[in-house]
Scaffold this active site. Structure first.
Site, short mmCIF file in Angstrom:
data_model
loop_
_atom_site.label_atom_id
_atom_site.label_comp_id
_atom_site.label_asym_id
_atom_site.label_seq_id
_atom_site.Cartn_x
_atom_site.Cartn_y
_atom_site.Cartn_z
CB SER A 155 -0.87 -0.01 1.26
OG SER A 155 -1.45 1.24 1.51
CE1 TYR B 161 -3.86 -1.99 5.15
CE2 TYR B 161 -3.07 0.26 4.83
CZ TYR B 161 -3.53 -0.94 4.31
OH TYR B 161 -3.63 -1.10 2.95
#
Length: 233
Positions: free
Chosen positions: A118, A131
């Site tokens: 990401s 995350y």
């Protein structure tokens, strides 16, 4: 699923894994291949499902570690259980998947390992420390493996997309709306504006990058982060 479609279109024999067998079965009807339910947080299941895939379809030469949980929670509100849940899927699950697939690649003499990280893997994402850490960790894992196998015909790279038009965005729209006390339209717009080109990324754009990493002329791309975020991150 867009990555599986792209690779199948390029001639790959695909094994689809995920938690929901009915979703996998429907996808397998569309693109062909083998559909196997799998929880990547279960080490024995990863081992057994991988072995079954090899038995049914032959050596694994492309591994896409794509399982992930995208949830945010501030550090001062975070329980250890939440941290471990994120790590178990996003980092441990990727490690177990790659670990199970890699011997097959080394035996066949060619392989492509792609981890779906990401933009949070290359910079901090506000409100999502767990995350962010998990996606940084995935990139570190792939870079270390690229060094371990340097000079061979197995490569390790990370795709680092911004906000993609997937179910995760839909889920995050509701979550952000509830946490921030804003409308769902405003929550969605926050994600749109976070991408540099001010639109959500089409899943096909991520799939095209994966197909490129597996195609001819990709052997010198190794240990890299491919940022798909509409501009400089």
């Amino acid at each position: 699923m867009a990555i599986a479609r792209a690779l199948a279109a390029d001639g790959a024999t695909v094994t689809l894994t995920g938690r929901r067998q009915n979703v996998l079965d429907n996808a397998a009807i569309e693109i062909g291949g083998l559909a196997l339910a799998l929880d990547v947080t279960d080490p024995l299941a990863v081992r057994d499902v991988t072995a079954h895939a090899i038995e049914q379809q032959g050596p694994i030469q492309i591994c896409v570690a794509n399982a992930g949980i995208a949830e945010g929670k501030a550090l001062h509100k975070m329980e250890l259980e939440f941290w471990r849940k994120i790590m178990a899927t996003n980092l441990d699950g990727a490690m177990l998947t790659i670990q199970a697939c890699l011997p097959s690649m080394l035996e066949s003499g060619w392989g492509r390992v792609i981890g779906v990280s990401s933009i949070a893997g290359v910079r901090g994402l506000r409100g999502a420390p767990a995350y962010t850490a998990s996606k940084h960790g995935l990139i570190g894992l792939l870079r270390a493996l690229s060094e371990d196998h340097m000079g061979g015909d197995v490569t390790f790279n990370a795709l680092c997309p911004g906000y993609v038009e997937t179910d995760i965005v839909t889920q995050n729209t509701t979550s952000i709306s509830a946490r921030a006390g804003i409308s769902e339209a405003e929550a969605r717009d926050m994600m749109v504006r976070a991408n540099r080109h001010k639109r959500l990324i089409d899943p096909q754009e991520v799939a095209a990058a994966a197909a490129w990493l597996c195609g001819p002329g990709s052997g010198s791309i190794n240990g890299q982060t491919i940022e798909i975020a509409g501009g400089q991150v």
